[in-house]
Write a protein that holds these residues in place. Structure first.
Motif, mmCIF file in Angstrom:
data_model
loop_
_atom_site.group_PDB
_atom_site.id
_atom_site.type_symbol
_atom_site.label_atom_id
_atom_site.label_comp_id
_atom_site.label_asym_id
_atom_site.label_seq_id
_atom_site.Cartn_x
_atom_site.Cartn_y
_atom_site.Cartn_z
ATOM 1 N N LYS A 100 51.991 35.940 -21.276
ATOM 2 C CA LYS A 100 53.054 36.660 -20.575
ATOM 3 C C LYS A 100 54.394 36.171 -21.125
ATOM 4 C CE LYS A 100 50.446 39.052 -17.833
ATOM 5 N NZ LYS A 100 50.195 38.723 -16.444
ATOM 6 N N ARG A 153 45.804 43.667 -21.417
ATOM 7 C CA ARG A 153 45.085 42.501 -21.925
ATOM 8 C C ARG A 153 43.733 42.838 -22.553
ATOM 9 N NH1 ARG A 153 46.543 38.856 -16.690
ATOM 10 N NH2 ARG A 153 45.798 40.795 -15.743
ATOM 11 N N TYR A 173 45.143 35.138 -16.495
ATOM 12 C CA TYR A 173 44.138 36.192 -16.646
ATOM 13 C C TYR A 173 42.904 35.838 -15.809
ATOM 14 C CZ TYR A 173 41.951 39.783 -19.703
ATOM 15 O OH TYR A 173 41.367 40.906 -20.221
ATOM 16 N N ARG A 233 36.286 42.980 -15.788
ATOM 17 C CA ARG A 233 36.865 42.673 -17.104
ATOM 18 C C ARG A 233 35.782 42.230 -18.078
ATOM 19 N NH1 ARG A 233 42.220 39.821 -14.399
ATOM 20 N NH2 ARG A 233 43.268 41.794 -13.968
ATOM 21 N N SER A 257 46.295 44.684 -12.408
ATOM 22 C CA SER A 257 46.144 43.299 -11.946
ATOM 23 C C SER A 257 45.138 43.253 -10.805
ATOM 24 C CB SER A 257 47.482 42.741 -11.458
ATOM 25 O OG SER A 257 47.915 43.437 -10.303
ATOM 26 N N SER A 283 45.766 41.642 -8.268
ATOM 27 C CA SER A 283 46.636 41.659 -7.087
ATOM 28 C C SER A 283 46.781 43.077 -6.539
ATOM 29 C CB SER A 283 48.019 41.107 -7.445
ATOM 30 O OG SER A 283 47.946 40.085 -8.394
ATOM 31 N N ILE A 314 52.606 32.225 -9.960
ATOM 32 C CA ILE A 314 53.593 33.111 -10.585
ATOM 33 C C ILE A 314 54.794 33.276 -9.653
ATOM 34 C CG2 ILE A 314 54.008 35.443 -11.462
ATOM 35 C CD1 ILE A 314 50.947 35.636 -12.013
ATOM 36 N N GLU A 350 41.955 32.964 -7.647
ATOM 37 C CA GLU A 350 42.116 33.567 -8.977
ATOM 38 C C GLU A 350 41.818 32.495 -10.021
ATOM 39 O OE1 GLU A 350 42.958 36.859 -9.298
ATOM 40 O OE2 GLU A 350 43.066 37.015 -7.108
ATOM 41 N N TYR A 377 41.741 31.416 -13.635
ATOM 42 C CA TYR A 377 42.311 31.845 -14.915
ATOM 43 C C TYR A 377 41.392 31.459 -16.070
ATOM 44 C CZ TYR A 377 46.862 32.525 -12.581
ATOM 45 O OH TYR A 377 47.899 32.941 -11.771
HETATM 46 N N1 GLU Z 1 45.722 36.734 -12.115
HETATM 47 C C1 GLU Z 1 45.800 38.106 -11.736
HETATM 48 C C2 GLU Z 1 45.222 39.009 -12.800
HETATM 49 O O1 GLU Z 1 44.737 38.564 -13.812
HETATM 50 C C3 GLU Z 1 47.213 38.519 -11.388
HETATM 51 C C4 GLU Z 1 48.245 38.024 -12.347
HETATM 52 C C5 GLU Z 1 48.400 38.885 -13.578
HETATM 53 O O2 GLU Z 1 48.475 40.120 -13.468
HETATM 54 O O3 GLU Z 1 48.505 38.317 -14.651
HETATM 55 O O4 GLU Z 1 45.215 40.202 -12.620
#
Ligand code: GLU
Length: 293
Positions: free
Chosen positions: A60, A107, A123, A129, A171, A173, A214, A238, A240
């Motif tokens: 990002k 992504r 991520y 995904r 996302s 979210s 974030i 979440e 990562y």
């Molecule tokens: N960690 C979450 C996601 O991968 C939200 C943050 C983001 O969009 O990077 O979707």
């Protein structure tokens, strides 16, 4: 090791998203002009076109504390430090990393097109995904929360349906708001989180929702001082991961080994403290690596 180079298409995505982000600067779109190397190992745009070995890594560009392209052309944040450490373990020096912006909705596409070797960009590892890419890790755990104006209150999850929310397309979210947390809430979706901040400030939206790590970074930015706060809701876990090409088990195992070493030798704790400590974010311990099969 697979070496990938940014394509013209990826460069277009980069240019477009930079114009859209709040942190875009005069020289921020010029990612290969020899900008100052970052003190944490960021490079000046890698070696695209020079024929040397390197890695292209998606991060990002607008998330302070995690992945940020500064006005001086430096790359900073936990994801930058984690990615630089991993690259070193893969035999690639910081100067040979090309950093590419990896907005949330892009992504998987960046990985599937081969525009990047790795994505280290807040991520979250999800089954959806994993249908198109693979993950190594995780290397960090965060939790979905809300960023609200300092005088507002959100007592609990039940209040969220009454709010106008802002988040990012693609996302976890945004998806969780629609599916579980607040299906009745109005949700504005943008390409980057920084685009939500203006709406939060001018009252067009009541809350920006994404991972607490974030949000803590945004709240702590000098220009936001005294304006925003986290609601303190723990809406999810979440985890990562490091995104990479689907079924590239060799690379995945190498990245997992690098993450393990980074945690064991104390580098991970240093990176977390240096990048998230200033925002007052209290990180959880490094999670167990799960992406092994
Ligand atoms: N960690 C979450 C996601 O991968 C939200 C943050 C983001 O969009 O990077 O979707």
């Amino acid at each position: 090791m697979r070496i990938r180079k940014a394509t013209a298409l990826a460069a277009t995505v980069l240019a477009l998203s930079l114009t859209a982000t709040a942190c875009g600067t005069e020289d921020s779109g010029n990612n290969d002009n020899g900008g100052a190397a970052s003190d944490n190992g960021g490079s000046d745009g890698g070696d695209a076109g020079s024929g040397g070995e390197g890695l292209t890594i998606g991060i990002k560009f607008d998330q302070p504390g995690l992945g940020l392209l500064t006005p001086d052309g430096e790359y900073k944040g936990l994801d930058v430090d984690v990615a630089t450490y991993i690259a070193n373990e893969l035999g690639v020096e910081a100067a040979d990393i090309e950093w590419l912006e990896a907005p949330s909705p892009e992504r998987e596409n960046l990985i599937m097109r081969g525009d990047v070797d790795l994505v280290v960009a807040t991520y979250s590892i999800t089954d959806a995904r994993k249908e198109s890419i693979s993950f190594a890790g995780p290397y960090f755990v965060a939790h979905q929360d809300l960023l609200i104006r300092v005088d507002d209150e959100v007592a609990g999850e039940d209040d969220i349906n009454d709010l106008t929310l802002c988040s990012v397309t693609g996302s976890t979210s945004a998806q969780r708001v629609k599916d579980e947390v607040a299906p009745d809430a109005a949700l504005h979706e943008f390409g980057t989180y920084s685009e939500c901040l203006a709406g939060l400030e001018n009252g067009t939206v009541d809350a920006l929702t994404t991972d607490d790590a974030i949000l803590a970074g945004y709240a702590a930015q000098p220009e936001h001082e005294g304006k925003f706060k986290l609601a303190g809701l723990n809406l999810s876990d979440e985890y990562y991961g490091v995104g990479l090409a689907k079924d590239d088990t060799e690379l995945r195992d190498q990245v997992n080994a690098a993450i393990e070493k980074m945690v064991d030798d104390g580098s991970w704790a240093e990176f977390v403290e240096a990048n998230l400590g200033p925002a007052g974010y209290e990180a959880e311990a490094a999670p167990e690596i799960t992406e092994t099969d």
